[in-house]
Each structure stands twice: as C-alpha cells, then as structure tokens.
Design a protein around this motif. Structure first.
Motif, PDB file in Angstrom:
ATOM      1  N   LEU A   1       0.832  -1.207   0.000  1.00  0.00           N
ATOM      2  CA  LEU A   1       0.000   0.000   0.000  1.00  0.00           C
ATOM      3  C   LEU A   1       0.865   1.255   0.000  1.00  0.00           C
ATOM      4  O   LEU A   1       0.535   2.255  -0.648  1.00  0.00           O
ATOM      5  N   VAL A   2       1.990   1.213   0.735  1.00  0.00           N
ATOM      6  CA  VAL A   2       2.928   2.342   0.719  1.00  0.00           C
ATOM      7  C   VAL A   2       3.493   2.521  -0.683  1.00  0.00           C
ATOM      8  O   VAL A   2       3.652   3.650  -1.179  1.00  0.00           O
ATOM      9  N   GLN A   3       3.800   1.420  -1.366  1.00  0.00           N
ATOM     10  CA  GLN A   3       4.300   1.507  -2.737  1.00  0.00           C
ATOM     11  C   GLN A   3       3.232   2.068  -3.678  1.00  0.00           C
ATOM     12  O   GLN A   3       3.551   2.841  -4.595  1.00  0.00           O
ATOM     13  N   ALA A   4       1.984   1.718  -3.436  1.00  0.00           N
ATOM     14  CA  ALA A   4       0.906   2.257  -4.270  1.00  0.00           C
ATOM     15  C   ALA A   4       0.805   3.767  -4.111  1.00  0.00           C
ATOM     16  O   ALA A   4       0.615   4.501  -5.096  1.00  0.00           O
ATOM     17  N   ALA A   5       0.922   4.253  -2.868  1.00  0.00           N
ATOM     18  CA  ALA A   5       0.876   5.700  -2.644  1.00  0.00           C
ATOM     19  C   ALA A   5       2.039   6.393  -3.344  1.00  0.00           C
ATOM     20  O   ALA A   5       1.877   7.488  -3.919  1.00  0.00           O
ATOM     21  N   ALA A   6       3.232   5.762  -3.318  1.00  0.00           N
ATOM     22  CA  ALA A   6       4.390   6.355  -3.990  1.00  0.00           C
ATOM     23  C   ALA A   6       4.172   6.424  -5.496  1.00  0.00           C
ATOM     24  O   ALA A   6       4.559   7.408  -6.151  1.00  0.00           O
ATOM     25  N   ALA A   7       3.542   5.389  -6.058  1.00  0.00           N
ATOM     26  CA  ALA A   7       3.267   5.410  -7.493  1.00  0.00           C
ATOM     27  C   ALA A   7       2.272   6.510  -7.846  1.00  0.00           C
ATOM     28  O   ALA A   7       2.416   7.195  -8.865  1.00  0.00           O
ATOM     29  N   LEU A   8       1.265   6.714  -7.015  1.00  0.00           N
ATOM     30  CA  LEU A   8       0.305   7.788  -7.264  1.00  0.00           C
ATOM     31  C   LEU A   8       0.981   9.146  -7.190  1.00  0.00           C
ATOM     32  O   LEU A   8       0.722  10.032  -8.021  1.00  0.00           O
ATOM     33  N   LYS A   9       1.866   9.306  -6.203  1.00  0.00           N
ATOM     34  CA  LYS A   9       2.550  10.589  -6.058  1.00  0.00           C
ATOM     35  C   LYS A   9       3.465  10.868  -7.249  1.00  0.00           C
ATOM     36  O   LYS A   9       3.681  12.021  -7.639  1.00  0.00           O
ATOM     37  N   ALA A  10       4.000   9.792  -7.842  1.00  0.00           N
ATOM     38  CA  ALA A  10       4.891   9.957  -8.998  1.00  0.00           C
ATOM     39  C   ALA A  10       4.131  10.052 -10.314  1.00  0.00           C
ATOM     40  O   ALA A  10       4.746  10.107 -11.384  1.00  0.00           O
ATOM     41  N   GLY A  11       2.789  10.037 -10.244  1.00  0.00           N
ATOM     42  CA  GLY A  11       2.001  10.136 -11.461  1.00  0.00           C
ATOM     43  C   GLY A  11       1.939   8.842 -12.240  1.00  0.00           C
ATOM     44  O   GLY A  11       1.742   8.859 -13.464  1.00  0.00           O
ATOM     45  N   ARG A  12       2.111   7.695 -11.543  1.00  0.00           N
ATOM     46  CA  ARG A  12       2.098   6.395 -12.213  1.00  0.00           C
ATOM     47  C   ARG A  12       0.871   5.598 -11.789  1.00  0.00           C
ATOM     48  O   ARG A  12       0.948   4.427 -11.437  1.00  0.00           O
ATOM     49  N   ALA A  13      -0.294   6.211 -11.834  1.00  0.00           N
ATOM     50  CA  ALA A  13      -1.522   5.539 -11.415  1.00  0.00           C
ATOM     51  C   ALA A  13      -1.809   4.305 -12.256  1.00  0.00           C
ATOM     52  O   ALA A  13      -2.460   3.364 -11.790  1.00  0.00           O
ATOM     53  N   GLU A  14      -1.324   4.295 -13.515  1.00  0.00           N
ATOM     54  CA  GLU A  14      -1.594   3.136 -14.378  1.00  0.00           C
ATOM     55  C   GLU A  14      -0.903   1.875 -13.865  1.00  0.00           C
ATOM     56  O   GLU A  14      -1.263   0.757 -14.266  1.00  0.00           O
ATOM     57  N   ALA A  15       0.087   2.039 -12.972  1.00  0.00           N
ATOM     58  CA  ALA A  15       0.792   0.870 -12.441  1.00  0.00           C
ATOM     59  C   ALA A  15       0.005   0.178 -11.343  1.00  0.00           C
ATOM     60  O   ALA A  15       0.322  -0.955 -10.966  1.00  0.00           O
ATOM     61  N   LEU A  16      -1.029   0.855 -10.818  1.00  0.00           N
ATOM     62  CA  LEU A  16      -1.820   0.258  -9.750  1.00  0.00           C
ATOM     63  C   LEU A  16      -2.779  -0.767 -10.326  1.00  0.00           C
ATOM     64  O   LEU A  16      -3.404  -0.542 -11.354  1.00  0.00           O
ATOM     65  N   GLY A  17      -2.871  -1.880  -9.654  1.00  0.00           N
ATOM     66  CA  GLY A  17      -3.756  -2.936 -10.112  1.00  0.00           C
ATOM     67  C   GLY A  17      -3.547  -4.173  -9.278  1.00  0.00           C
ATOM     68  O   GLY A  17      -3.096  -4.104  -8.134  1.00  0.00           O
ATOM     69  N   SER A  18      -3.854  -5.325  -9.858  1.00  0.00           N
ATOM     70  CA  SER A  18      -3.768  -6.580  -9.113  1.00  0.00           C
ATOM     71  C   SER A  18      -2.414  -7.260  -9.236  1.00  0.00           C
ATOM     72  O   SER A  18      -2.208  -8.321  -8.658  1.00  0.00           O
ATOM     73  N   ASP A  19      -1.476  -6.674  -9.986  1.00  0.00           N
ATOM     74  CA  ASP A  19      -0.169  -7.299 -10.181  1.00  0.00           C
ATOM     75  C   ASP A  19       0.896  -6.513  -9.415  1.00  0.00           C
ATOM     76  O   ASP A  19       1.309  -5.432  -9.844  1.00  0.00           O
ATOM     77  N   PRO A  20       1.372  -7.039  -8.276  1.00  0.00           N
ATOM     78  CA  PRO A  20       2.379  -6.303  -7.502  1.00  0.00           C
ATOM     79  C   PRO A  20       3.700  -6.163  -8.241  1.00  0.00           C
ATOM     80  O   PRO A  20       4.442  -5.202  -8.020  1.00  0.00           O
ATOM     81  N   VAL A  21       4.009  -7.107  -9.132  1.00  0.00           N
ATOM     82  CA  VAL A  21       5.263  -7.029  -9.879  1.00  0.00           C
ATOM     83  C   VAL A  21       5.270  -5.796 -10.773  1.00  0.00           C
ATOM     84  O   VAL A  21       6.277  -5.075 -10.867  1.00  0.00           O
ATOM     85  N   MET A  22       4.161  -5.519 -11.435  1.00  0.00           N
ATOM     86  CA  MET A  22       4.084  -4.353 -12.310  1.00  0.00           C
ATOM     87  C   MET A  22       4.234  -3.069 -11.509  1.00  0.00           C
ATOM     88  O   MET A  22       4.890  -2.114 -11.959  1.00  0.00           O
ATOM     89  N   LEU A  23       3.653  -3.032 -10.318  1.00  0.00           N
ATOM     90  CA  LEU A  23       3.760  -1.850  -9.477  1.00  0.00           C
ATOM     91  C   LEU A  23       5.218  -1.597  -9.097  1.00  0.00           C
ATOM     92  O   LEU A  23       5.712  -0.461  -9.202  1.00  0.00           O
ATOM     93  N   ARG A  24       5.907  -2.631  -8.682  1.00  0.00           N
ATOM     94  CA  ARG A  24       7.306  -2.453  -8.272  1.00  0.00           C
ATOM     95  C   ARG A  24       8.197  -2.104  -9.451  1.00  0.00           C
ATOM     96  O   ARG A  24       9.133  -1.309  -9.333  1.00  0.00           O
ATOM     97  N   ARG A  25       7.916  -2.694 -10.600  1.00  0.00           N
ATOM     98  CA  ARG A  25       8.705  -2.360 -11.786  1.00  0.00           C
ATOM     99  C   ARG A  25       8.544  -0.896 -12.153  1.00  0.00           C
ATOM    100  O   ARG A  25       9.509  -0.232 -12.569  1.00  0.00           O
ATOM    101  N   ALA A  26       7.333  -0.380 -12.019  1.00  0.00           N
ATOM    102  CA  ALA A  26       7.103   1.035 -12.334  1.00  0.00           C
ATOM    103  C   ALA A  26       7.892   1.939 -11.402  1.00  0.00           C
ATOM    104  O   ALA A  26       8.460   2.957 -11.831  1.00  0.00           O
ATOM    105  N   LEU A  27       7.947   1.575 -10.112  1.00  0.00           N
ATOM    106  CA  LEU A  27       8.709   2.380  -9.157  1.00  0.00           C
ATOM    107  C   LEU A  27      10.203   2.297  -9.441  1.00  0.00           C
ATOM    108  O   LEU A  27      10.919   3.305  -9.392  1.00  0.00           O
ATOM    109  N   VAL A  28      10.685   1.109  -9.751  1.00  0.00           N
ATOM    110  CA  VAL A  28      12.116   0.940 -10.028  1.00  0.00           C
ATOM    111  C   VAL A  28      12.506   1.688 -11.297  1.00  0.00           C
ATOM    112  O   VAL A  28      13.594   2.277 -11.384  1.00  0.00           O
TER     113      VAL A  28
END
Length: 733
Positions: A233-260
């Motif tokens: 959930l903390v990673q999801a908030a970071a993605a939203l703050k970075a303007g990467r809302a499209e990375a949010l979803g049911s795949d945690p791997v995609m979320l982490r890849r977007a942050l990296v």
C-alpha cells in the motif's frame, strides 16, 4: 606461565572476559600472564546510541494493536510481533518505541546471533568498554535494567527469545520476528492485513491528499491483491505521487517495476546492493562501499522499496533479485582492512552474508581472506556469535582450497574461542572469582617493552590469536593447579557508586576461592540415544566419566536443531554426569558428530548420530557446529577395496577405504575418474571418514577402457593408498 604465539601486524588493545583478573601483554611473539584490575562499571543515565525513533504521523490502522502491545508491556509481559513479509511488523514496533514513555533500547537483530544481541544490549546500558561478563554476572547486572528493549528483525529461535527475555527480567522486551513463537511467558501478536477502510486511509496519509474516485478504485485493486499488507500500500501511494496511477492494479510485480523504472542513479545503485542482501541491514557507509559510489537508500525508503531500521536499510518484501552477494567479497576485504574494529563488528550481518555466498560459489580464496581480515574485529568487539560463524566458514574454505596456513589460523582461532568460552563456563560454575583482563599490544609500534598500564591506555585492534594463548593458559592453570593451590583471587568489577534513577547500580558479591577439583569418575565418554534420528525426534546426549560439578560444553547440537549457537553449557552432577536433550529440526540427511568439550582439560570425546528422511545431503562438518577431533590417531593400516573390481567404462563403481583419522577429509584422485557421491549422505569433493576411519565413495569410471592409477589420500594425516584400476569395455567379463 608463558606461551608463545605469532601475531601478524600491529595490534593493540584490551578485553575483559568473565570475572577473573588476568592481564595479557603481547610484544611480538610473547604473551605473559599476570595480575590485573577489573574495569569500573557504571550504569548509564540513559541507553547510549539507541535513541527511540521519531513518531510517524502517517502510521494508521493499527490503533488496537498499539494499545494491546503497550498494555502487555506495561503489565510485565514480553511481546513478540510476527507476520507475513510486508505486513508491517517493523513499522509497528518502531511506532511503539517512538511513543513509549521511558528509556528505549532500539536495535536490529537481523543476521545476529542471540549472544551478540545480548552483548549489544549490555554495552548500551552500561558505561564499560571491552567487557564480557560471565553469565551469572551478566544476569546480575542486567536485572536492574528497566528500559524498553526493542529488537527488530530478530533472527533467533524460541529458545533464544526466552533466553533474551530472561536476560532483562525487569525490562520490557518487544521483538519483531518472522515466525511464530511458542512460549507461555511471551505474548504473541500475529499481524494480518488492514481493513479496507484503514488501507485507504494509509494510502491517503502517505500521498498527502485525498484520493479521487479513479485513484480510490485503483487503490482498492491493490488492497485486494496484497490482502491489506501495508508494504504494498505504501508503494501504491508512492506510485500515485509519482504520477504512475496506471501501475496500480492486481499485479504487484508491475507496481514495483514502475517504481524501479523511475529511480535515479543513486537510488538504483542502493537497490542493487540491497537486492543482493535481502534480510540484511546495510548502513550508509557500507552501502556506498558496496555500490562503489553514491547510493541513496532514503529514496528507496520513501518509495516503500526499502525499510529503515537501527542497523541500516533493508530491502522491502517482494523485491529479492538474483544478484550474488559473494561478488562483494573483494570490496569488503579492502574496506575492512582500514575500518575500525567497532565499524567492522557493526557490519557483521553483511560480512556473514557475503562470506557465506562467496563460500557457496566456490570462491574459497576470497572467502578465506575476508574471514581472516574481519575475524579479529568480531573477537575484539566481543561479537563472539559472529566470530564463531566467520571462523567456521573460513576453516571450511581453507580446507577445500588446501591452504595449510589458513587452516592453521582458523583452527587456532577456534580453539581460542572454545577456551575463552570454557573460561566463562568455569567461572559460572564457581571455578574462580575476580576480573579477567585480556590486553594485547603490538611490538611494531615501539621497540621498548610496554607495561601493563600502557596496554590499558592504548586500546586498538586485537589479534584474536592472543586470546587463544590467554584463554588456554587460564583454563590450563585451573586444570593443572587444582590439586596444588587455589587460583589467585582478585576484586570483582566495581559498580558505580552513583546509580541512575532508571538503572540502579547492582550489588557486588565478595570474591570466592576455588576449591580443589574432585577426581574424575572415569574416562570421559559421550553417548546419544537414539543414534538414528528423523526430523521431529528427540535426542538425548549423555556425558559420563567427568569430574563432579565440572563445566562442559555440548557442541554439534546446533547442526540438528537448526540453531545459531554451537555451544550448550552444562555442569555435571555429583556422579560426573551431564545430559542434554534437543529436538531434531530438519537437517539434511547425513551423519553428524556431537561432542562434549571439557573446559578444564580441553578433551573432546564425542559420538555420531545419523539423520534420515531429509531430501538433500550435507557435510556434517561444514559450518554446522558438528566438530571433528583432530588429534585422534588413525585406527589401523590403510586398506582399499573396489566394487566391482573391474568396472565398465563410464559406469559407476564403489571405493571402500579405511585406516584414516575419524572425521578426516579424504580425497579420491585418478585420471578421468569423477567422484559422484560420498557415503553417509555427503556429496562433495572431499568426503569425511567416519568414527572408525572408514569412508565409502561412488565414482564414475573413465569413458575409455584401460589401466588407471587410483589414489585415496587423507588430507589431514597425509596418508595415501594407491591401487591400479582396470576399466573394461561394455559386455566384458
């Protein structure tokens, strides 16, 4: 009494071990022993270098857990927090520490043996340098500590946790660990995921603004995917703050890849190091060393890709990579050569992770160098749990590489460790009183003889080999002088006369004199029942034939129950008998040696047990705590049989060899011959002879028929037996 020892390089310093007064001055190769004065111990007005973290105003959704933990702690119960990776255990104990009304000791237990955690707590609560009390004295000193002791990422077992709780009976112990703990004296709290309302509140708090409807829907998808675990959930908030809302979803791997993907070079360098060292805290200085340049772990923490703790930054759950930490061995070697012992000791978990990986990848030369350059610091700073593991890995690598000088070094250092521990055990059993000061200085700094007082004035880096001579001489003096005269008594360490409000000064007991040791009841013997085991079985190891009320160490049990410590202290009864019971955890199938170390005579009688039912195989002597008796003579003449006598080309054949030392590594050689399996469940290039000096191997014959020389050599004794092997073609009788 004098001993001679080679000390490489410039060394200086002092340590106090147990409650015996012994001053050691080393000049070149000479170590002398004399009377000395124990250190002055003062309670700190507040714990040193362990200030509680600041409260996190973004910590939400755990009000009930916070109140429950605080209530249990104030009621005198120890609390252990556990849960799945990413569930927020570290964040919870950190928040408890931040809002606690009173003194707090906040340390990391990741990668540390329990005994090292205890020593660190002691040093933070008492103003004394280079002092390791005997167990009874330690319990006396720690009984007055009333601070909250918070240990994050504790790596020990249930028994270690119980021992830790007993060490601070008046304190409040809060531990975060990965697995559940079954102990009636410790209250467990298993963390689960947050409720949806709390999960959305956490994302909102980390984002710093309210969520719009699309963002709320995306956050709900993340919540369902991670089952409410705060880490994602903390990673999801970071993605939203970075303007990467499209990375949010049911795949945690995609979320982490977007942050990296959005990391800058410094944060990416830090992530590469942490990925190679999952579960290990890395401090900022060492992070830069391993990254070979600037490394920004704070950015990783902001994005939820790393977690900050008292020992440094750790990789967040779900980001583990395939990087090999063994590749950092050379960088660590160069760093450790210039680092102060205190700095090296603090990096113990990193050193162990890199050292273990280097050994597993077969880089024995680098592993030996890393072990040798760091071992003195762990000894010097009294991190003896780490010291033991470094010596064990170093010795195994030295044996595999065939480096006689390294083997000699690690064996000598391990004897130092055993004898120093034996001295502590002897003191616990009432073998002596007073203080024990181990001081060392190097002749390279001055051509003149330095006095004992000068030794105390110039602490620095100690050569661990000096401890070997000191501890051996002390323990030997107890054994040889038992029926001649009592050891010289000296005053105990003196507590401060100005106790603090939270840490009242302990009272000291008058020194006692050692009575003459009773005669042994017979030759020391060790037996195990049952001798054939499976995971889940209980094994009882019995030692008989020793002196009544004799301090002993049971060693090798850690290989069976998966423990950190290879030493279990015990004291014989009036009949010279001692017993130790343990439950077999899940060791690999194979034969394991258990022996008893007599801390007065240094004899190590032992026995073997066999573990069956595991899937993988092991070498019972490589870093597991299963020790070998290296002084045992060969049981008989060399002999070798081959079955079948004339194997077919490319087919397996068996070799039975005998006449070697028990526990001796044995090497099979021959052109085109490959060792495929060793008996007793040990698959390795250099199998080990059993307690009868026998070894059985399976090898593959060369691919072409012919006559081939076959040689079996004992790597410790140098004894060699040779035989001509006849390899025949297919279908040949």
């Amino acid at each position: 009494m004098r001993g001679r020892v080679r000390v490489d390089g410039e060394v200086s310093g002092q340590m106090v071990v147990g409650d015996r007064n012994v001053v050691v001055n080393a000049h070149g190769s000479t170590v002398s022993i004399g009377a000395g004065k124990a250190p002055r111990i003062r309670s700190r007005t507040e714990p040193a270098h362990a200030h509680a973290p600041d409260p996190d105003d973004r910590f939400v959704g755990r009000d009930r857990e916070l109140q429950e933990v605080a209530s249990r702690l104030r009621g005198g119960r120890s609390v252990v927090v556990h849960g799945a990776p990413g569930v927020g255990g570290s964040a919870l104990v950190r928040q408890v520490a931040a809002v606690w009304d009173g003194d707090v000791v906040w340390i990391s237990g990741a990668g540390q043996a329990c005994e090292d955690v205890v020593q660190q707590i002691f040093e933070l609560c008492y103003d004394v340098e280079d002092y390791r009390p005997a167990p009874a004295r330690l319990r006396e000193l720690m009984s007055s500590i009333q601070a909250l002791i918070v240990v994050d990422d504790f790596a020990g077992r249930a028994r270690d946790l119980a021992d830790l709780a007993e060490t601070v009976p008046q304190g409040r112990l809060l531990v975060n660990t990965a697995g559940a703990v079954e102990d009636e004296s410790i209250w467990p709290l298993e963390l689960g995921g947050l409720a949806e309302k709390d999960a959305l509140a956490l994302v909102t708090a980390r984002l710093g603004r309210e969520l719009d409807e699309p963002e709320r829907d995306a956050a709900r998808c993340v919540y369902e995917a991670c089952h409410g675990h705060p880490g994602m959930l903390v990673q999801a908030a970071a993605a939203l703050k970075a303007g990467r809302a499209e990375a949010l979803g049911s795949d945690p791997v995609m979320l982490r890849r977007a942050l990296v993907a959005g990391l800058n070079a410094e944060a990416r360098a830090a992530l590469q190091v942490l990925r190679a060292l999952p579960g290990v805290p890395v401090g900022p200085e060492l992070l830069g060393v391993l990254a070979d340049g600037p490394a920004d772990a704070a950015e990783l923490e902001r994005l939820g890709l790393a977690v900050a703790g008292p020992g440094g930054h750790l990789l967040a759950a779900g980001l583990e990579g395939e990087a090999d930490p063994g590749g950092y061995a050379e960088a660590l070697i160069e760093w450790a050569r210039a680092a102060a012992p205190r700095t090296t000791a603090a990096a113990g978990p990193v050193v162990l992770a890199v050292l273990t990986a280097a050994a597993e990848r077969g880089d024995d030369a680098a592993a030996c160098r890393l072990a040798r350059v760091t071992a003195p610091a762990f000894n010097r700073r009294l991190r003896w749990g780490t010291w033991r593991r470094v010596l064990s890995i170093g010795l195994d690598c030295a044996r595999r590489s065939g480096s006689a000088a390294d083997v000699e070094y690690f064996e000598q250092e391990d004897r130092a460790r055993r004898r120093a521990l034996g001295m502590l055990a002897g003191l616990t059993a009432g073998a002596a009183a007073g203080g024990a000061t181990l001081a060392v200085h190097g002749a390279a700094t001055s051509g003149a003889q330095a006095s004992g007082a000068a030794a105390l004035a110039h602490p620095g880096i100690i050569a661990a080999v000096a401890t070997a001579v000191v501890a051996a001489a002390v323990a030997g003096a107890v054994a040889t002088r038992g029926d001649q005269q009592d050891p010289v008594s000296a005053p105990e360490p003196v507590a401060s006369s100005v106790p603090s409000a939270r840490h009242p000064a302990p009272t000291g007991a008058a020194p006692t004199r050692t009575p003459r040791s009773p005669a042994p009841q017979g030759p020391g013997q060790v037996g195990a029942h049952p001798s054939v085991l499976a995971p889940g079985d209980m094994v009882t190891v019995t030692a008989t034939g020793f002196r009544p009320r004799q301090p002993l160490h049971f060693e090798g049990l850690a290989a069976l129950d998966g423990g950190w410590s290879g030493v279990r202290p015990a004291t014989t009864d009036d009949q010279g008998r001692a017993e130790m019971r343990t439950k077999v955890h899940a060791p690999p199938e194979g034969r394991y040696r258990i022996h008893v170390y007599d801390v007065l005579t240094h004899l190590t009688p032992g026995t073997w047990v066999r573990v069956q039912g595991a899937d993988r195989r092991t070498d019972a002597g490589a870093g597991t705590g299963a020790e070998r008796d290296e002084s045992t003579p060969p049981p008989g003449p060399l002999d070798m049989d081959v079955d079948p006598p004339t194997p077919e080309a490319g087919h397996d054949f068996a070799v039975d060899a005998s006449g070697f030392q028990p526990g001796e590594p044995v090497q099979l050689d021959g052109p085109g011959i490959t060792v495929t399996e060793a008996a007793h469940g040990r698959a390795r290039a250099a199998p080990v002879a059993d307690d009868q000096g026998r070894v059985r191997l399976t090898a593959k014959a060369p691919s072409e028929p012919g006559e081939y020389p076959l040689t079996v050599t004992g790597q410790r004794s140098g004894r060699t037996i040779r035989q001509q092997l006849t390899v025949v073609g297919p279908g040949t009788t």
